[in-house]
Design an enzyme around this catalytic site. Structure first.
Site, PDB file in Angstrom:
ATOM      1  N   ALA A   1     -32.016 -17.059 -25.775  1.00 37.83           N
ATOM      2  CA  ALA A   1     -30.560 -16.734 -26.144  1.00 37.83           C
ATOM      3  C   ALA A   1     -29.659 -17.754 -26.386  1.00 37.83           C
ATOM      4  CB  ALA A   1     -30.244 -16.104 -24.618  1.00 37.83           C
ATOM      5  N   ALA A   2     -29.842 -18.893 -25.962  1.00 41.49           N
ATOM      6  CA  ALA A   2     -28.897 -20.075 -26.074  1.00 41.49           C
ATOM      7  C   ALA A   2     -29.296 -20.473 -27.468  1.00 41.49           C
ATOM      8  CB  ALA A   2     -29.069 -20.994 -25.091  1.00 41.49           C
TER       9      ALA A   2
ATOM     10  N   ASP B   1     -24.897 -17.986 -21.102  1.00 43.02           N
ATOM     11  CA  ASP B   1     -26.219 -18.572 -21.461  1.00 43.02           C
ATOM     12  C   ASP B   1     -26.368 -18.740 -22.986  1.00 43.02           C
ATOM     13  OD1 ASP B   1     -26.985 -18.446 -18.503  1.00 43.02           O
ATOM     14  OD2 ASP B   1     -27.124 -16.665 -18.824  1.00 43.02           O
TER      15      ASP B   1
ATOM     16  N   ASN C   1     -21.966 -26.339 -19.791  1.00 49.67           N
ATOM     17  CA  ASN C   1     -21.207 -25.046 -20.134  1.00 49.67           C
ATOM     18  C   ASN C   1     -19.730 -24.964 -19.510  1.00 49.67           C
ATOM     19  OD1 ASN C   1     -23.580 -24.418 -21.371  1.00 49.67           O
ATOM     20  ND2 ASN C   1     -23.723 -22.314 -20.447  1.00 49.67           N
TER      21      ASN C   1
ATOM     22  N   TYR D   1       0.930  -1.071   0.077  1.00 51.04           N
ATOM     23  CA  TYR D   1      -0.024  -0.062  -0.013  1.00 51.04           C
ATOM     24  C   TYR D   1       0.939   1.248   0.121  1.00 51.04           C
ATOM     25  CZ  TYR D   1      -4.416   2.664   0.803  1.00 51.04           C
ATOM     26  OH  TYR D   1      -5.111   3.416   0.390  1.00 51.04           O
TER      27      TYR D   1
ATOM     28  N   LYS E   1     -20.442 -19.591 -10.289  1.00 42.58           N
ATOM     29  CA  LYS E   1     -19.843 -19.558 -11.514  1.00 42.58           C
ATOM     30  C   LYS E   1     -18.378 -19.122 -11.181  1.00 42.58           C
ATOM     31  CE  LYS E   1     -20.780 -19.594 -15.994  1.00 42.58           C
ATOM     32  NZ  LYS E   1     -21.688 -19.990 -16.675  1.00 42.58           N
TER      33      LYS E   1
ATOM     34  N   ASN F   1     -33.501 -27.586 -18.826  1.00 43.67           N
ATOM     35  CA  ASN F   1     -33.118 -27.564 -17.439  1.00 43.67           C
ATOM     36  C   ASN F   1     -33.957 -27.164 -16.442  1.00 43.67           C
ATOM     37  OD1 ASN F   1     -30.769 -29.084 -16.967  1.00 43.67           O
ATOM     38  ND2 ASN F   1     -29.448 -27.377 -17.693  1.00 43.67           N
TER      39      ASN F   1
ATOM     40  N   GLU G   1     -24.408 -13.521 -17.281  1.00 44.74           N
ATOM     41  CA  GLU G   1     -24.976 -14.587 -17.000  1.00 44.74           C
ATOM     42  C   GLU G   1     -26.330 -14.462 -16.388  1.00 44.74           C
ATOM     43  OE1 GLU G   1     -24.365 -18.732 -16.320  1.00 44.74           O
ATOM     44  OE2 GLU G   1     -22.936 -17.199 -16.872  1.00 44.74           O
ATOM     45  N   ASP G   2     -27.374 -15.286 -16.821  1.00 46.86           N
ATOM     46  CA  ASP G   2     -28.641 -15.395 -16.431  1.00 46.86           C
ATOM     47  C   ASP G   2     -29.403 -14.040 -16.691  1.00 46.86           C
ATOM     48  OD1 ASP G   2     -28.126 -17.829 -15.776  1.00 46.86           O
ATOM     49  OD2 ASP G   2     -28.260 -17.675 -13.572  1.00 46.86           O
TER      50      ASP G   2
END
Length: 762
Positions: free
Chosen positions: A202-203, A167, A324, A44, A99, A292, A141-142
């Site tokens: 999306a997928a 995704d 994935n 620091y 994730k 899923n 994500e999601d």
């Protein structure tokens, strides 16, 4: 069987896992020491000012002085959580933490989760744009469709780092890899297959875009949503992303679209596919039901009407999981390592093709262990690699990195791809660096012939095949040819395409020569000639050892089917100790960046002082042959005479004997392990002769050596190779009983590496 019955845990166990011993799944660990005032000053103020000025002058210096180059943000607003729907940003945090854990576990990518409390696409874009400078990459994500398309596209333009919505593209990449192999198995070409996609979210849309980029013709693809087929002219429920995949067709329903199709991709909902639809597909249909947590149709239902189908799902309890985790860690690993500006189509295609190629390779035993011993091999039930395949980390990212370089999005090209692969292997496997050093030496002289004594065993056959195909030397299998060929086919190897030499002890033309040789050795030890003939005919260890002793092989590997002591006794009937050598076992422990050699782990149960000296000299000699400078510490519960004891007396006497010898290595003792390994504890012992931490630990007895190495290995955080057999006149290695393919291969590598003492300069 219901989903609850298949699940290996209860709701209470899941909550406890996330709550104890510390809430959540992530923590921050510093990479620099923080033990002194100087450390703090460097970390620091005032030391931190120096890199601050460097980065201000050159922003790219952030990759050199901060963690930016290996840091990915996992960002979500919780509007499409794992098939659970819109449950809010905070509810998505366990998923995003998970994730981040996967990034670290599978690709050694540091990651932090960020949950954004807004559904407004513009706000999300603004947030990510403003924090993007912190990271080397962004994993979205999601986030629900269609907002996710716009968010990703605009952020790719606004940021100079990879932005990747997993995704979409993660599913697309794994799906494409499975399609490549399913087409290969069924004799199809990508440009000819007729594909139906149910669920153009999306997928789904990302999957269509990727397989079209790989060669699937747009006119051969039909996309179907909840309102029917996407056809040219349709207006209901359409948007710009769906419209891009509308085609001229008179088909309007899913059932009509599926009839005669080669491939059916499902990214929709449970029950969307019926047995009647599956029955109407073309011969050898390819079906990926990826909804899923429950697929559009189960593999059991498909098999009942179409046993010729190749089936994949998103679930781990069925074959061919479209997972994935096979994609995003390695996409980012490759992208980060070349400092890519974005993840483009070419990088995704490279990842898909690499995954397809890896699935065709022999599957390591580590994968079988993850699947409760189920042996996997390329075929209809194995077209996608397992997420537990340890080769993924070094196999996939180089393809991604190369594609980034070829397409001009890499800012830091990799000059030596082989060295890059080696560095990747070392990230997650502590044995990799050590074994790569050994294999590099072996591959420089690949003419050595290593005989695998138990050549009929499937695991031995696979190890021998890997040994030869990796260019480590020539493998010789000892066994009956018909049984070896039968077991080759069992493990997925074609005897006609696999040029492994097979030697049948009973039928070998060297049989009489080996009998004469062994009879001369054993005739005054109670053996008749017919006894020796029986040994050569029926005991493969005797035959294989005779091959090595007579120069017909350079090394030998055995031990898979018999105990170490029994095998060593059989081998020593044929092969003598080396002049001046000592027969012993030495384990190699790799832990926390350190390599330790522990001896004797196998042969002398309670060595006397003179034997401890011999063990130390043999260990030091062989450690030097392996490329290390030996620093020997004699282990004891006593520290330089405190407390006194019978066993410590023998250790102390061994050191006194060495004091009177002219040895070429450092040594010290007697001492406990912490004193040998931690220099900070030596202040009270200024007379110690070791110039650094010990790397060769001489144990006072076999039980101490064996217990300590097995305890370290069982607790985790360390890997043990061996024990390696030392001190014989010829190169022989004995594997642990029922050793895995990788362990057999490692021992074959050590057998090929071993050199006579005179050649090593001893």
């Amino acid at each position: 069987m219901s989903d609850a019955e298949k699940r290996a845990f209860t709701d209470e166990e899941a909550l406890a896992f996330h709550r104890y011993p510390t809430p959540g799944k992530l923590a921050v660990t510093p990479t620099k020491p923080m033990a002194t005032q100087r450390d703090l000053s460097l970390a620091y103020s005032p030391g931190v000012a120096v890199p601050v000025h460097a980065i201000a002058a050159d922003p790219d210096a952030a990759y050199d002085y901060t963690s930016k180059g290996n840091l990915v943000a996992v960002i979500s607003n919780g509007t499409a959580i794992l098939g659970l729907g819109d449950l809010g940003a905070l509810a998505s945090k366990p998923v995003m933490e998970g994730k981040s854990v996967l990034f670290k576990r599978f690709a050694d990518v540091d990651s932090i989760d960020i949950e954004v409390s807004t559904k407004d696409a513009d706000e999300i874009i603004t947030v990510v744009k403003n924090i993007g400078v912190t990271f080397g990459g962004i994993n979205l994500e999601d986030i629900k469709s269609p907002e996710c398309f716009r968010i990703e596209t605009e952020l790719q333009d606004l940021l100079d780092i990879p932005v990747f919505h997993d995704d979409q593209h993660g599913t697309a990449i794994i799906c494409a890899a499975g399609l490549i192999n399913a087409c290969a198995i069924t004799g199809r070409k990508l440009e000819d297959v007729k594909v139906v996609l149910n669920g153009p979210g999306a997928a789904g849309i990302a999957s269509l875009e990727l397989i079209k980029a790989m060669g699937v013709r747009p006119e051969n693809v039909l996309a179907v949503d909840s309102k029917g087929v996407l056809y040219e002219g349709r207006t209901e429920g359409m948007n710009q992303w769906k419209s891009a995949h509308a085609v001229k067709t008179d088909k309007r329903t899913l059932a009509e679209a599926v009839a005669g199709a080669d491939v059916l991709l499902g990214l929709s909902a449970k029950g969307a596919f019926t047995p009647e639809m599956i029955a109407s597909m073309a011969p050898n249909p390819i079906i990926f039901a990826m909804a899923n947590p429950d697929p559009e149709i189960t593999p059991e239902e498909v098999k009942a009407v179409r046993p010729d189908a190749i089936m994949g799902t998103g679930r781990s309890d069925y074959p061919n999981q479209v997972n994935n985790v096979l994609g995003f860690p390695y996409i980012f690993r490759g992208a980060l390592d070349v400092r890519a500006r974005r993840v483009n189509h070419e990088m995704k295609i490279a990842c898909a093709r690499a995954l397809a190629e890896l699935a065709r390779e022999d599957v390591p035993d580590e994968v079988a262990a993850a699947y409760h011993g189920r042996q996997l091999k390329f075929g209809p039930d194995y077209i996608i690699p397992s997420a537990f395949d340890p080769r993924l980390i070094w196999y996939i990212p180089p393809f991604v990195a190369q594609a980034a370089m070829d397409t001009g999005v890499a800012r830091k090209p990799i000059e030596d791809m082989d060295a890059y692969r080696a560095s990747l292997a070392q990230r997650l496997d502590p044995t990799a660096a050590f074994l790569q050093r050994i294999s590099g030496s072996v591959m420089s002289n690949p003419q050595k012939r290593v005989v695998f004594a138990e050549g009929e065993e499937p695991s031995v056959i696979r190890a021998a095949y890997a040994f030869q195909t990796q260019g480590l030397g020539q493998a010789i299998l000892c066994g009956r040819e018909n049984l070896v060929h039968q077991n080759m086919k069992l493990v997925g190897l074609n005897p006609d395409d696999t040029p492994l030499e097979i030697v049948n002890a009973r039928l070998s033309d060297k049989n009489p020569v080996y009998v004469d040789f062994l009879y001369e050795r054993l005739q005054r030890k109670g053996y008749l000639r017919r006894d020796v003939q029986r040994l050569i005919n029926q005991d493969r260890n005797s035959f294989a050892a005779a091959m090595v002793a007579m120069g017909d092989a350079d090394g030998m590997v055995t031990g898979v089917t018999r105990s170490f002591d029994q095998v060593l006794e059989e081998v020593r009937r044929v092969i003598d100790p080396a002049p001046g050598g000592r027969v012993m076992g030495m384990s190699i422990v790799l832990a926390k960046g350190h390599t330790l050699f522990i001896a004797d782990t196998n042969v002398t149960e309670l060595p006397e002082a003179e034997e401890l000296v011999s063990i130390a000299c043999e260990a030091a000699r062989d450690v030097r042959k392996l490329g290390f400078t030996p620093r020997v510490a004699f282990m004891s519960y006593s520290t330089f005479g405190n407390p006194m004891g019978t066993r410590s007396d023998k250790v102390r006497r061994a050191v006194e004997i060495l004091d009177g010898m002219n040895v070429d290595f450092e040594y010290e003792g007697e001492m406990p392990p912490e004193l040998a390994l931690d220099p900070s504890l030596r202040a009270n012992y200024p007379f110690m002769r070791l110039t650094d931490s010990a790397n060769v630990l001489i144990m006072p007895a076999i039980h101490a050596a064996s217990i300590s190495t097995k305890l370290v290995q069982s607790l985790g955080g360390a890997t043990v190779i061996g024990p390696v057999l030392l001190g014989l006149e010829k190169s022989v290695q004995i594997c642990p009983l029922s050793a895995s393919v990788s362990k057999i291969l490692n021992m074959a590598l050590m057998a090929a590496y071993d050199r006579p003492l005179a050649e090593a300069g001893a």
